[in-house]
Motif scaffolding. Structure first.
Motif, PDB file in Angstrom:
ATOM      1  N   LYS A  45      -4.874  -6.444 -45.231  1.00  0.00           N
ATOM      2  CA  LYS A  45      -5.612  -5.104 -45.473  1.00  0.00           C
ATOM      3  C   LYS A  45      -7.197  -5.289 -45.585  1.00  0.00           C
ATOM      4  O   LYS A  45      -7.993  -4.461 -45.842  1.00  0.00           O
ATOM      5  N   ARG A  59      -6.513   3.689 -46.330  1.00  0.00           N
ATOM      6  CA  ARG A  59      -6.337   2.470 -47.209  1.00  0.00           C
ATOM      7  C   ARG A  59      -5.078   2.792 -48.076  1.00  0.00           C
ATOM      8  O   ARG A  59      -4.234   1.956 -48.294  1.00  0.00           O
ATOM      9  N   SER A  62       0.555  -2.534 -38.185  1.00  0.00           N
ATOM     10  CA  SER A  62      -0.655  -3.232 -38.742  1.00  0.00           C
ATOM     11  C   SER A  62      -1.135  -4.375 -37.352  1.00  0.00           C
ATOM     12  O   SER A  62      -2.020  -4.767 -37.393  1.00  0.00           O
TER      13      SER A  62
END
Length: 407
Positions: free
Chosen positions: A217, A392, A405
């Motif tokens: 992330k 997020r 991702s």
């Protein structure tokens, strides 16, 4: 009033010469040319400077020679003419100390440099002489009180000037090369070459595996803003971590990577077959590589993938597997397979000779960040009401989405 237009150089005119700052070494070489009999104009053309600059350097010849004889670095571009000798000696000794610490791999910051400067200045500053008492019988004259010397202050201004004079810069230390065993790294290639020649391994049969942590992330830490803005607000560092296992051979072929996450089956994969993912999925609570997970990857991912690859190439199924000396890797006796020979790298040599660390992992992370940011910008372009913070947070609800991702 009409706007001002930028002045243009007339056609055929010689463009203005850019200002050039010469180092001490270049100035010494320039003075040597003058001693050999070259004219000021000829030396100026040789070093691409004005004749007046050459004459100025000639006038400062004594100062330049003194700076060189005092062990000033040849890359320095400024010579101080009125600074006290103790300061000059202190700064030269401080620069040599910094270079010595760098060779030893010791980190030096501005606080440490300033403390060292104070101690060196005390060493090089001559002690004040005590007044000699008068022995005459006459009435002693009152002694003039001596003004104590001003203590040396390692101010920010002094430190900035010191960095400029000696050409120092602050850099971020990266990698593990300082702690690496260079001697073992030099002998290992010869040892491995002997094994390859003795067993007759081909490049397609020599494999290497290494793992890396991925904060999936994490966003870039730097951005561009307008000059009018003073700063760019950031986010709290995302600590969601996974481990990716990369394995490839000397011929350049990579097999399906292993993937270790903290959950067995994230909600994003609720109705999906985990065996059909582009990675070999494994899990433990900390998302770290363990000996059990490694053996699971070895028997259920590595061996089938490599056997299929060698069969397609028409090669014999025999393998040399080179592994790093990491705690999560099993001992050679645990990797029991008659067709696989395991060779461990010497301890503390990963940063120097680990094949996967020579650009494969770095390239993967760079491309991963590029794809993640591209998907992020695409999502923001399609939904004007969405911002990065909500995007997020939305990712936190469904962790481990490998396909989403870009892993």
């Amino acid at each position: 009033m009409a706007p001002k237009t930028a002045s243009k150089t007339p056609a055929g005119a010689t463009p203005k010469r850019q200002k050039k700052v010469m180092t001490l070494q270049e100035k010494v070489e320039l003075l040597n040319k003058l001693r050999e009999g070259m004219s000021f104009a000829a030396v100026g053309r040789l070093y691409n400077v004005n004749e007046s600059t050459v004459r100025t350097i000639k006038k400062k010849e004594k100062d330049i020679c003194d700076a060189v004889s005092a062990s000033a670095p040849r890359s320095a571009k400024h010579v101080s003419q009125v600074r006290e000798k103790a300061m000059v000696k202190m700064e030269n000794a401080l620069f040599l100390w910094i270079e010595d610490q760098h060779r030893k791999g010791v980190v030096v910051d501005s606080i440490l440099i300033r403390e060292k400067a104070k101690s060196l200045h005390t060493r090089f500053t001559p002690a004040a002489k005590e007044p000699v008492p008068s022995t005459s019988a006459a009435t002693p004259t009152p002694e003039t009180p001596q003004t104590p010397p001003t203590p040396f202050q390692t101010s920010k201004g002094w430190f900035d000037n010191f960095k400029r004079r000696f050409g120092l810069k602050n850099v971020k230390m990266t990698g593990e090369a300082v702690s690496a065993d260079t001697m073992a790294a030099k002998t290992f290639p010869a040892e491995s070459k002997a094994i390859l020649e003795e067993q007759g391994y081909k490049p397609e049969q020599v494999w290497n595996m290494d793992e890396t942590g991925l904060f999936w992330k994490k966003t870039p830490q730097r951005t561009f803003i307008a000059q009018e803005e003073r700063r760019a607000p950031g986010f709290k560092a995302a600590k969601d971590r996974c481990t990716v296992l990369f394995c490839g051979n000397a011929a350049g072929h990579l097999i399906r990577p292993g993937f270790i996450y903290k959950s067995k089956k994230p909600r994003a994969f609720k109705h999906r077959d985990m065996s059909l993912l582009p990675v070999f999925w494994m899990y433990n609570k900390k998302a770290w590589t363990t000996s059990d997970l490694f053996l699971n990857w070895f028997h259920h991912c590595f061996l089938p993938e490599v056997e299929r690859y060698l069969h397609q190439k028409g090669l014999e199924f025999k393998i040399l597997l080179i592994l790093g000396n990491a705690p999560g890797h099993p001992q050679p006796v645990e990797v029991l397979h008659e067709k696989v020979q395991v060779l461990f790298l010497p301890p503390n040599t990963t940063a120097l000779i680990q094949p996967m660390d020579q650009g494969v992992i770095k390239t993967f992370k760079a491309n991963y960040s590029k794809r993640v940011m591209a998907r992020l910008h695409s999502a923001l372009d399609h939904d004007q009401n969405l911002d990065v913070l909500h995007h997020r947070r939305g990712g936190e609800k469904d962790p481990g989405t490998v396909e989403e991702s870009g892993c």
